[in-house]
Each structure stands twice: as structure tokens, then as C-alpha cells.
Design an enzyme around this catalytic site. Structure first.
Site, PDB file in Angstrom:
ATOM      1  N   TYR A 137       3.390   5.609   3.599  1.00 42.04           N
ATOM      2  CA  TYR A 137       4.526   5.026   2.884  1.00 42.04           C
ATOM      3  C   TYR A 137       5.760   5.821   3.319  1.00 42.04           C
ATOM      4  CZ  TYR A 137       1.364   2.732  -0.501  1.00 42.04           C
ATOM      5  OH  TYR A 137       0.405   1.964  -1.112  1.00 42.04           O
ATOM      6  N   LYS A 187      -9.398   8.609   9.341  1.00 38.83           N
ATOM      7  CA  LYS A 187      -9.564   7.523  10.313  1.00 38.83           C
ATOM      8  C   LYS A 187      -9.167   8.093  11.666  1.00 38.83           C
ATOM      9  CE  LYS A 187     -10.632   3.463  11.665  1.00 38.83           C
ATOM     10  NZ  LYS A 187     -12.075   3.131  11.785  1.00 38.83           N
ATOM     11  N   ASP A 220     -13.352   3.304   6.602  1.00 39.01           N
ATOM     12  CA  ASP A 220     -14.135   2.060   6.608  1.00 39.01           C
ATOM     13  C   ASP A 220     -15.562   2.320   6.115  1.00 39.01           C
ATOM     14  OD1 ASP A 220     -14.426   3.582   8.924  1.00 39.01           O
ATOM     15  OD2 ASP A 220     -14.485   1.885  10.315  1.00 39.01           O
ATOM     16  N   ASP A 244      -4.560   4.537  -2.215  1.00 42.86           N
ATOM     17  CA  ASP A 244      -4.198   3.306  -2.927  1.00 42.86           C
ATOM     18  C   ASP A 244      -5.357   2.324  -2.883  1.00 42.86           C
ATOM     19  OD1 ASP A 244      -2.515   1.318  -4.143  1.00 42.86           O
ATOM     20  OD2 ASP A 244      -2.330   0.403  -2.157  1.00 42.86           O
ATOM     21  N   ASP A 248      -8.265   0.977  -6.111  1.00 41.35           N
ATOM     22  CA  ASP A 248      -8.625  -0.366  -6.591  1.00 41.35           C
ATOM     23  C   ASP A 248     -10.122  -0.617  -6.372  1.00 41.35           C
ATOM     24  OD1 ASP A 248      -5.932  -0.888  -7.259  1.00 41.35           O
ATOM     25  OD2 ASP A 248      -5.988  -2.927  -6.456  1.00 41.35           O
TER      26      ASP A 248
HETATM   27  C1  IPM Z   1      -0.185   1.534  -6.937  1.00 36.60           C
HETATM   28  C2  IPM Z   1       0.556   0.351  -6.370  1.00 36.60           C
HETATM   29  C3  IPM Z   1       1.776   0.807  -5.603  1.00 36.60           C
HETATM   30  C4  IPM Z   1       1.340   1.727  -4.484  1.00 36.60           C
HETATM   31  C5  IPM Z   1       2.601  -0.337  -5.019  1.00 36.60           C
HETATM   32  C6  IPM Z   1       2.966  -1.329  -6.060  1.00 36.60           C
HETATM   33  C7  IPM Z   1       3.777   0.145  -4.253  1.00 36.60           C
HETATM   34  O1  IPM Z   1      -0.288  -0.448  -5.610  1.00 36.60           O
HETATM   35  O2  IPM Z   1       0.418   2.350  -7.648  1.00 36.60           O
HETATM   36  O3  IPM Z   1      -1.384   1.645  -6.686  1.00 36.60           O
HETATM   37  O4  IPM Z   1       0.829   1.279  -3.458  1.00 36.60           O
HETATM   38  O5  IPM Z   1       1.515   2.928  -4.638  1.00 36.60           O
HETATM   39 MN    MN Z   2      -2.369   0.119  -5.748  1.00 35.94          MN
END
Ligand code: IPM
Ligand code: MN
Ligand code: NAD
Length: 353
Positions: A137, A187, A220, A244, A248
Site C-alpha cells: 500500500y 512470496k 499461496d 489483509d 478475511d
Molecule cells: C481492511 C480493509 C482496508 C485495507 C481497505 C478498505 C483499504 O480491507 O482494513 O482490511 O485493505 O486495509
Molecule cells: Mn481487508
């Protein structure tokens, strides 16, 4: 009596629905532990962007720099480009306040069916330690040749020795306290400069923590191994983007992304830390009282812990655990029919019982 000043940014979509849940739990628990909260609420959001052309005022960051902590719901709305909304609010907060640790614990709780066969409660207990202010980022890059066949976009990743070292040290110390292990996501087979650099520094740091075993896994393969055998992992150390994605994934392994909490931590405490659930503004379910407030409530527990109220934090977690184990009240994402408010009420009643 301890009083804390919290900057509250509900944001957009379900952020506005789960933030009141977190506040209700903070008040309820706080009352029993002699803790009160003063909230300064800010309407910084995509709605503000549409009305006033900016997600927050120019002096926005100064206005929240003196608070004890920041609580953020979620940001993002259909119609406002995501890079505009997030780089206009969430990401500047993380960077200005040097919240270089994004701490994302996850557990499979009793009473929650994981979609993953091998993920049993009591066995899956993970923490993603995500680097939060550099890495993939970055603002460095640009586009040229717009509208031509030669159009191109370049996005630079930035990894610094100091940046990698401090996040690696944080993960290693956490693993030391947990009596666990660190798995570092890499990676280095495909990304030839930054990832070998990451691996080298992580290994150097690990040498100073002989009690912690460190494994490096390509991202991966790591994703596949997490799904196949999540119980074998403990602390997952990852760069900004990998962390990130992993958070999830691990949330889904634990039953859904509505469950997962996060703390954007400035460990040195020079600046306020920011607490927000892992999920986004979920436009597909917003406004329907369908949002699972668990992630926000667990995030409130992380805020309590960060402010030194360990017992109160443990009580919130026990209440969450208790309501889930009873398996009566749960939101639709976990197979139930309770609304956001009903689930929150059940957690509050559990703490009072
Ligand atoms: C998170 C979100 C953010 C990130 C986005 C919305 C920029 O996905 O906090 O996990 O990638 O940091
Ligand atoms: Mn996220
Ligand atoms: P999302 O997390 O908002 O939603 C993904 C899926 O999970 C959706 O189907 C949603 O309904 C479901 N979901 C999420 N939270 C839930 C909850 N608490 N209870 C039940 N179901 C839940 O991710 P997305 O769809 O990729 O992003 C939507 C918007 O949110 C975008 O604008 C994105 O940029 C933004 N976003 C913001 C943050 C943040 O502010 N911290 C984080 C992630 C995404």
C-alpha cells in the site's frame, strides 16, 4: 472511576449499525468496572464526501490526535471510488498515527459451524499480525499515456528495514507470550526484491527469540494450508496486502467476516490507536439490521484491553463466547435470524447475568 475520550467514526453502511453495538457493550461493561466513555462523534464518511467534497475536514487528524482511542465502523459506499474513500480517511489515520501493527485475532467459537471441516472450536486460535503502514500500500507510482495503447500504471511497494523489523519483533514477542509459533507469509519466489528482504529481516529478528519457532510460507501455499489445517497455526506475520487477505480468509475459517476484530496499534502510544472490525461497509446488507455486530463487539474488547482494562475485556469475550455457545441468538450470516440489535442485547444480558 476512569474516564476515556473516544473519537467515534461510524462511517458508512453497516459501520453505522455495528458502531452503536460496540458502544452499548462498552457502556454496559464499563458501568460495572468503573469505566466511563466520552464520545466525540464525527460524521466523516462517503456521505460527507458527497456533500462537502472530502471524507474529513482538512484538520481532521489534528482533531482526533488527543483522544485515548479511535473507534471506526467501516468506510465505503457504492458511487464513491474505494481508493478515494479509503485514502481520504482510514489510511491517513493509520499512517499519521503510526499504527504500524494491525492486530487481527480470530478463533473458532463453540456453537459456530466453520465452513472448514477441520476447524473445531478450542483448536483454532490465530492472530494475524499485519504490517499496516508500508509495503504494497503505497502512494508511489502513477499512470501515463492515458487513453492510448501505451497507457501504463506503476505501483511501487515500499519495505524499509525499520518497518519490517518492528512488525517482526511485535509478532515474535506476541508468540513468546502465547507460547506459540510465528508463520511469516512470503512470496520470495515471484517477488524478487521486497520479499527476500522481508524474509531476511524476519529471520534476523527471530534469531533473537530462540524460544519461538519461525516458519516462512509462500502466501499461496499458506492460504491452502490454512484451509486444510488451520489448527496448526498460531501467529501469522504478514505484509500489508498479504495480511489483509489472510485476515478475511481466517475470519471466514472461523465462520464469517462479520466476526473478526482489529486493532490498528501504535505500540509506543505516542498516538491514539484505532479499533475497527475487519469487515467493510457491506452495502449489500446495509440498512436491514442484518449485520453481525460480533466483530465490532470483539473490537470493543480489544479497545478495553489496550486501555488497560483487561478484566473488562475478558468479560466481553466471555459474553460473546457464551451467547454463541448457547446457540439461540445469532445473526443470519451465522445461520440465525436475530437482528444486529437483538444479538447485541443478548451479549449485554449475558454480561449482566
Ligand atoms: C481492511 C480493509 C482496508 C485495507 C481497505 C478498505 C483499504 O480491507 O482494513 O482490511 O485493505 O486495509
Ligand atoms: Mn481487508
Ligand atoms: P465487506 O466486508 O463490506 O463485505 C463482504 C461480504 O461480507 C458482503 O457480502 C457482506 O454482506 C458480508 N459482511 C461483511 N460484514 C458483515 C457483517 N458484520 N455481518 C454480516 N455480513 C457481513 O467487503 P467488500 O464488499 O469488499 O467492501 C464493501 C465496501 O467496504 C467497499 O467500499 C470497501 O472498500 C469497504 N471496506 C472498508 C473497510 C473499512 O473501512 N475498514 C474494510 C473493508 C472494506
Amino acid at each position: 472511576m476512569t474516564n476515556h475520550r473516544i473519537a467515534l467514526i461510524p462511517g458508512d453502511g453497516i459501520g453505522r449499525e455495528v458502531t452503536p453495538a460496540a458502544c452499548a457493550v462498552l457502556s454496559g461493561i464499563g458501568a460495572r468496572h468503573g469505566i466511563t466513555f466520552d464520545y466525540d462523534e464525527f460524521d466523516w464518511s462517503c456521505a460527507r464526501y458527497r456533500d462537502q467534497g472530502a471524507m474529513m475536514p482538512e484538520n481532521g487528524l489534528d482533531r482526533i490526535s488527543g483522544h485515548d482511542a479511535i473507534f471506526l465502523g467501516a468506510v465505503g459506499e457504492v458511487g464513491v471510488p474505494d481508493h478515494v474513500s479509503l485514502w481520504g480517511l482510514l489510511i491517513p489515520i493509520r499512517r499519521r498515527f503510526n499504527q504500524y501493527v494491525n492486530l487481527r485475532p480470530i478463533k473458532v467459537f463453540e456453537g459456530v459451524d466453520s465452513p472448514v471441516r477441520g476447524a473445531r472450536s478450542g483448536e483454532v486460535d490465530l492472530v494475524v499480525v499485519r504490517e499496516n503502514v508500508e509495503g504494497e500500500y503505497s502512494e508511489i507510482g502513477g499512470r501515463s499515456g492515458q487513453g492510448t495503447e501505451a497507457e501504463m500504471a506503476v505501483q511501487e511497494a515500499v519495505f524499509t528495514r525499520a518497518g519490517v523489523r518492528r512488525i517482526a519483533e511485535y509478532a515474535l514477542r506476541l508468540a513468546e507470550r502465547r507460547g506459540g509459533t510465528v508463520t511469516s507469509a512470503t512470496k520470495s519466489n515471484g517477488i524478487v526484491h521486497t520479499m527476500p528482504f522481508w524474509d531476511e529481516i524476519v529471520a534476523e529478528c527471530a534469531a533473537g527469540h530462540p524460544g519461538v519457532s519461525l516458519t516462512s510460507e509462500h502466501i499461496d501455499a499458506l492460504c491452502a494450508k490454512l484451509v486444510l489445517n488451520p489448527a496448526r497455526f498460531d501467529v501469522l506475520l504478514a505484509s500489508n496486502l498479504f495480511g489483509d487477505i489472510l485476515s478475511d480468509l481466517t475470519a471466514a475459517i472461523a465462520g464469517g467476516i462479520g466476526i473478526a476484530p482489529a486493532g490498528n496499534i501504535n505500540p509506543e502510544r505516542e498516538f491514539p490507536s484505532m479499533f475497527e472490525p475487519v469487515h467493510g461497509s457491506a452495502p449489500d446488507i446495509a440498512g436491514k439490521e442484518l449485520a453481525n455486530p460480533l466483530g465490532a463487539i470483539w473490537t470493543a474488547a480489544m479497545l478495553l484491553d489496550h486501555l488497560g482494562h483487561t478484566e473488562a475485556a475478558v468479560e466481553v469475550e466471555s459474553a460473546m463466547r457464551g451467547v454463541l455457545a448457547e446457540a439461540r441468538v445469532r445473526t443470519p450470516d451465522l445461520g440465525g435470524s436475530a437482528t444486529t440489535g437483538e444479538f447485541t442485547k443478548a451479549v449485554l444480558e449475558f454480561t449482566e447475568a
